[in-house]
Design an enzyme around this catalytic site. Structure first.
Site, short mmCIF file in Angstrom:
data_model
loop_
_atom_site.label_atom_id
_atom_site.label_comp_id
_atom_site.label_asym_id
_atom_site.label_seq_id
_atom_site.Cartn_x
_atom_site.Cartn_y
_atom_site.Cartn_z
N PHE A 166 -18.99 -9.95 -21.40
CA PHE A 166 -19.06 -11.26 -21.62
C PHE A 166 -19.85 -12.24 -20.37
CE2 PHE A 166 -15.24 -9.29 -23.13
CZ PHE A 166 -15.14 -9.42 -24.17
N ASP B 7 -14.59 -11.02 -18.46
CA ASP B 7 -14.25 -12.44 -18.56
C ASP B 7 -14.69 -13.09 -19.79
OD1 ASP B 7 -13.75 -15.30 -17.72
OD2 ASP B 7 -15.91 -15.23 -17.06
N CYS C 17 -8.53 -16.88 -19.81
CA CYS C 17 -8.87 -18.20 -19.71
C CYS C 17 -7.70 -18.90 -20.79
CB CYS C 17 -10.20 -18.86 -19.84
SG CYS C 17 -10.95 -18.48 -21.18
N ALA D 6 -18.57 -6.67 -27.28
CA ALA D 6 -18.05 -6.14 -26.07
C ALA D 6 -17.05 -5.08 -26.37
CB ALA D 6 -17.67 -7.20 -25.10
N ASP E 41 -23.33 -9.41 -23.78
CA ASP E 41 -22.79 -10.72 -24.52
C ASP E 41 -23.12 -10.70 -25.98
OD1 ASP E 41 -21.71 -13.40 -23.24
OD2 ASP E 41 -22.46 -13.58 -25.15
N SER E 42 -22.36 -11.21 -27.12
CA SER E 42 -22.91 -11.18 -28.03
C SER E 42 -24.02 -12.21 -28.35
CB SER E 42 -21.67 -11.45 -29.02
OG SER E 42 -20.70 -12.58 -28.46
N ARG F 214 -17.12 -15.65 -8.48
CA ARG F 214 -18.40 -15.03 -8.26
C ARG F 214 -18.80 -14.72 -6.81
NH1 ARG F 214 -19.85 -18.69 -12.47
NH2 ARG F 214 -19.87 -20.47 -10.97
#
Ligand code: SAH
Length: 422
Positions: A236, A326, A366, A306, A258-259, A212
């Site tokens: 995301f 991300d 990730c 996205a 974002d969803s 960040r």
């Protein structure tokens, strides 16, 4: 606590333990003597009976024993556990000047396999995800409260992981008071609302702290180079983290995708909390007054898939100077890697097509099952297909409170690439 039982390995299976890898898989075990119960302390020995490690036994799990110490002289008792907590907390002391959202205990990396402890202001959030660690829960909670001076502990253990370890569901208040709907944390000069009860992981992506900060630096650098405020796309976005930093650093527009409508609502709340151009949520407990609005950022909040949204933005002729990707974990195991690879390729290809020359892409994965090398290959393939020549400016990882033991590469799950489009 003394070792009541012994796990003997098959010939040759001592090698990974000799290299201090902390997991004993079920198929490495020749015999178990002493009938250890779930989570019991065992001595792990090689086929030649030589001592290898003290470990916690998990009869229901593929990882049948998790090593706590490779020193035969260690006594794995209450004092030993207390000293592990004390050491883990002390390791993060310096970090806590910059933030009060910190991972205090990171499982194997702190020699406490299966224990996660995150601190959010006055609340500790725990995950007890292995039988050995769960057996010492009260003692560990005492130690945590003592070492941190926190009195509130809320549990967010993953029910499926506990089930695999033969443990009943945990979760909820373990000590002190229940957390409010949102807890306000500070990270460098910014603040965030965190939903400890329902948020992802333990509430917040603490692991992205350094990245960040990097986004803030990139926005400032791009602004200087371009001679105008950069346009940022945060895909995301969850509760907004990267976009909040970008706005604070002087972005012209921040487009957040974002969803999850709930995540976007909290993201808006976070923008407001930092005085970044939206009305504040009516909430208590935000601490001191928010910093003065420093920018006139234009926010765009998009609740959408996205994958589709990236294509739509291209169809609309949109361009961005900085893009963050991300996504959630696309692969939870090896079988899902091919599918994950296609998904990473898809979003990276779409993102690179939206990126201006000279712009930056921060692309993360990730998925522990997708290694750093493979991830880089996927992104490189996407760049070729997008016709985007790029420099690899940096390889990114989780912050210092999520250390990786050199002997336990499985602990390293978050990887990122900082690309600059030529
Ligand atoms: N970047 C965030 C963390 C991202 S977590 C941060 O720094 O805080 C992954 C996010 O992706 C979640 O918020 C989830 O709601 C969202 N998500 C999952 N699948 C998605 C999809 N297909 N399209 C858009 N968002 C998605």
């Amino acid at each position: 606590m003394c070792a009541m039982a012994t796990v003997r390995l098959k010939p040759g299976k001592e090698r990974s333990l000799a290299r201090r890898h902390p997991w004993v898989y079920a198929n490495a075990i020749d015999s178990v003597s002493g009938a250890p119960g779930n989570g019991a302390l065992v001595a792990v020995r090689g086929a030649d009976r030589r001592f290898l490690a003290w470990a916690a036994y998990s009869p229901g799990s593929m990882i049948r024993a998790r090593c706590w110490s490779f020193e035969e002289s260690d006594r794995i008792d209450a004092d030993w556990l207390l000293s592990r907590i004390d050491t883990a907390v002390a390791r993060r002391r310096e970090l806590q000047q910059a933030t009060n959202a910190v991972r205090l205990v990171f499982s194997e990396a702190d020699a406490l396999p299966g224990l996660i402890v995150d601190r959010y202001a006055d609340y500790l959030v725990t995950q007890f995800q292995a039988a050995g660690i769960d057996g010492h829960r009260e003692l560990l909670l005492d130690a945590l409260c003592r070492c941190t001076a926190c009195v509130n502990v809320f549990d967010r253990s993953d029910a499926a992981m506990r089930a695999r370890e033969g443990l009943t569901e945990l979760g909820g208040v373990l000590r002190g008071a229940a957390p409010p709907k949102h807890v306000c944390v500070r990270e460098h000069e910014l603040r965030y609302w965190v939903d400890l009860r329902h948020g992802h992981k333990t509430g917040f992506y603490i692991d992205q702290r350094d990245n960040r900060r990097l986004v803030g630096e990139l926005v400032r650098r791009l602004a200087a180079r371009l001679g105008r405020a950069p346009r940022v796309l945060n895909c995301f976005c969850y509760t907004g983290g990267f976009g909040i930093v970008a706005a604070h650093a002087g972005a012209e527009t921040v487009t957040s995708v974002d969803s999850s409508a709930d995540a976007l609502e909290l993201a808006r709340g976070n923008a407001a909390l930092n005085g970044l151009g939206v009305h504040a949520l009516a909430q208590d407990g935000a601490g001191e007054a928010p910093p003065r609005a420093s920018t006139k950022v234009r926010w765009e909040w998009i609740c959408a898939d996205a994958f589709e949204q990236l294509r739509l933005l291209r169809a609309e002729g949109r361009r961005f100077d900085l893009i963050v990707l991300d996504p959630p974990k696309f692969a939870t195991n090896q079988h899902q890697v091919p599918h994950a690879a296609r998904a990473y390729k898809d979003i990276n290809l779409s993102a690179l097509r939206l990126l201006e020359r000279g712009g930056a892409l921060l692309s993360f994965s990730c998925s522990g099952a997708v290694g750093a090398e493979l991830f880089q290959k996927i992104v490189a393939g996407a760049a070729i297909d997008a016709g985007a020549d790029c420099y690899l400016r940096a390889r990114l990882a989780a912050g210092a409170d999520h250390p990786t033991l050199l002997t336990h590469p499985e602990g390293e799950y978050l990887k990122g690439l900082l690309l600059e489009r030529l």
